[in-house]
Write a protein that holds these residues in place. Structure first.
Motif, PDB file in Angstrom:
ATOM      1  N   GLY A  35     -11.267   3.562  -2.837  1.00 14.75           N
ATOM      2  CA  GLY A  35     -10.351   2.428  -2.974  1.00 14.75           C
ATOM      3  C   GLY A  35      -9.211   2.506  -1.970  1.00 14.75           C
ATOM      4  N   SER A  36      -9.054   3.680  -1.354  1.00 10.38           N
ATOM      5  CA  SER A  36      -7.995   3.862  -0.352  1.00 10.38           C
ATOM      6  C   SER A  36      -8.476   3.364   1.013  1.00 10.38           C
ATOM      7  N   GLY A  37      -7.618   2.632   1.703  1.00  5.32           N
ATOM      8  CA  GLY A  37      -7.934   2.160   3.045  1.00  5.32           C
ATOM      9  C   GLY A  37      -7.971   3.302   4.047  1.00  5.32           C
ATOM     10  N   THR A  38      -7.124   4.307   3.815  1.00  5.03           N
ATOM     11  CA  THR A  38      -7.123   5.493   4.674  1.00  5.03           C
ATOM     12  C   THR A  38      -8.498   6.157   4.612  1.00  5.03           C
ATOM     13  N   ILE A  46       0.829  -1.209   0.000  1.00  6.09           N
ATOM     14  CA  ILE A  46       0.000   0.000   0.000  1.00  6.09           C
ATOM     15  C   ILE A  46       0.861   1.254   0.000  1.00  6.09           C
ATOM     16  N   THR A  47       0.187   2.374  -0.276  1.00  7.01           N
ATOM     17  CA  THR A  47       0.898   3.638  -0.530  1.00  7.01           C
ATOM     18  C   THR A  47       1.797   4.080   0.619  1.00  7.01           C
ATOM     19  N   THR A  48       1.423   3.755   1.844  1.00 15.16           N
ATOM     20  CA  THR A  48       2.230   4.247   2.966  1.00 15.16           C
ATOM     21  C   THR A  48       3.467   3.393   3.209  1.00 15.16           C
ATOM     22  N   SER A  65      -1.466   8.529   7.283  1.00 12.86           N
ATOM     23  CA  SER A  65      -0.628   7.651   8.095  1.00 12.86           C
ATOM     24  C   SER A  65       0.560   8.474   8.591  1.00 12.86           C
ATOM     25  N   ARG A  68      -3.859   1.391  13.803  1.00 10.51           N
ATOM     26  CA  ARG A  68      -3.888   0.252  12.892  1.00 10.51           C
ATOM     27  C   ARG A  68      -2.465  -0.298  12.812  1.00 10.51           C
ATOM     28  N   ARG A 115      -8.535  11.151   0.438  1.00 14.58           N
ATOM     29  CA  ARG A 115      -7.931  10.189  -0.500  1.00 14.58           C
ATOM     30  C   ARG A 115      -8.987   9.671  -1.467  1.00 14.58           C
ATOM     31  N   SER A 144      -2.645  -2.476   5.512  1.00 13.04           N
ATOM     32  CA  SER A 144      -3.103  -2.325   6.899  1.00 13.04           C
ATOM     33  C   SER A 144      -4.468  -2.938   7.148  1.00 13.04           C
ATOM     34  N   GLN A 145      -5.241  -3.198   6.124  1.00 12.86           N
ATOM     35  CA  GLN A 145      -6.544  -3.830   6.323  1.00 12.86           C
ATOM     36  C   GLN A 145      -6.658  -5.063   5.421  1.00 12.86           C
ATOM     37  N   ASN A 187       0.703   1.408  12.328  1.00 13.10           N
ATOM     38  CA  ASN A 187       0.496   2.338  11.217  1.00 13.10           C
ATOM     39  C   ASN A 187      -0.655   3.280  11.572  1.00 13.10           C
ATOM     40  N   ASN A 213      -3.131   1.337  -3.786  1.00 11.93           N
ATOM     41  CA  ASN A 213      -4.032   1.415  -2.622  1.00 11.93           C
ATOM     42  C   ASN A 213      -4.648   0.047  -2.312  1.00 11.93           C
ATOM     43  N   HIS A 214      -5.445   0.015  -1.259  1.00 15.94           N
ATOM     44  CA  HIS A 214      -5.976  -1.269  -0.780  1.00 15.94           C
ATOM     45  C   HIS A 214      -6.809  -2.004  -1.831  1.00 15.94           C
TER      46      HIS A 214
HETATM   47  P1  PGA Z   1      -4.250   3.272   1.244  1.00 14.87           P
HETATM   48  O1  PGA Z   1      -3.551   2.559   2.475  1.00 14.87           O
HETATM   49  O2  PGA Z   1      -3.184   3.711   0.298  1.00 14.87           O
HETATM   50  O3  PGA Z   1      -5.169   2.208   0.657  1.00 14.87           O
HETATM   51  O4  PGA Z   1      -5.022   4.425   1.812  1.00 14.87           O
HETATM   52  C1  PGA Z   1      -2.647   3.274   3.252  1.00 14.87           C
HETATM   53  C2  PGA Z   1      -2.671   2.800   4.678  1.00 14.87           C
HETATM   54  O5  PGA Z   1      -3.602   2.080   5.074  1.00 14.87           O
HETATM   55  O6  PGA Z   1      -1.720   3.145   5.437  1.00 14.87           O
END
Ligand code: PGA
Length: 231
Positions: free
Chosen positions: A116-119, A18-20, A160, A185, A113, A66-67, A82, A47-48
């Motif tokens: 599709g992003s977990g953030t 993932i991006t982070t 993050s 997380r 974000r 992270s997820q 995280n 992304n997630h």
């Molecule tokens: P994301 O995940 O790029 O899907 O937002 C980043 C993270 O969960 O730290």
């Protein structure tokens, strides 16, 4: 497949992260490659949601996220915190205030974000739960672009803490001290259940679990002034 990595030191490692994780994994790869100079590495940063698609197509040896998705059968292990924090430009009026209630975010200009992003998912879940309504000014698919947008005065965002790794203690960005934050997380390293890991993937997995123990990210969030993320 490499029969004896110590002998041949060749082979390929494909990672989907993932991006982070890009603030952490490439650095780690540097040291790993010194031990195994003959290997080829392909690293996908996304992304997630896109990572889940890669999982369904069995595209990578290992995943860092992270997820971990419930829809995919995985072997997963958490290895590092995280946390998600609220980030503001340092001259924002909320910077430096302690224990702010979550309602402070109502009507704040906000940078979100992409879907599709977990953030984004974690932020929306918290905001829905507490009926917080921010003013989304802009959606961005990049943590770095969001940091620039915050510096440019477009609003607050949730990121993050790893994305702030290169920010100085008195730099342009500051973390707000808000209730319910940081959202706690972890990062997980995963592979598809039933997949036979290559010798190299197995070596990297062990290396990652060991090396991540030495990374400090436990910065105190007192008074919202300091990022204090030594590396
Ligand atoms: P994301 O995940 O790029 O899907 O937002 C980043 C993270 O969960 O730290």
């Amino acid at each position: 497949k490499v029969a004896d990595i110590k002998g041949t030191r060749q082979g390929k490692l494909t990672l989907g992260v993932i991006t982070t994780a890009k603030y952490f994994v490439p650095r780690l790869l540097g040291a790993f490659c010194q031990q195994y100079p003959g290997i080829d590495i392909a690293l996908q940063v996304t992304n997630h949601q896109k990572l889940q698609e890669r999982m369904l197509n069995n595209e990578d040896d290992l995943y860092i996220l992270s997820q971990p998705p419930e829809e995919v059968e995985l072997c997963s292990q958490s290895f590092l915190e995280n946390p998600l924090v609220v980030v503001a430009r340092r001259d924002h009026p909320l910077v430096g205030q302690k224990n702010l209630p979550l309602e402070c975010l109502n009507q704040q200009p906000f940078i979100m974000r992409e879907s599709g992003s977990g953030t984004r998912q974690a932020v929306q879940k918290l905001f829905n739960l507490h009926d917080i309504k921010v003013k989304v000014r802009l959606e961005l698919g990049s943590n770095e672009a969001i940091k620039q947008a915050i510096s440019g005065g477009l609003g607050l965002s949730v990121l993050s803490k790893h994305t702030l790794i290169s920010e100085g203690e008195n730099g342009e960005l500051a973390i707000l001290d808000l209730e319910h934050f940081p959202i706690q997380r972890d990062w997980y390293v995963c592979y598809l259940a039933g997949k036979q890991l290559s010798v190299i993937a197995d070596a990297f997995l062990k290396y990652l679990l060991e090396a991540s123990q030495t990374i400090p990210i436990h910065a105190p969030l007192k008074n919202g002034h300091s990022l204090l993320m030594s590396h």
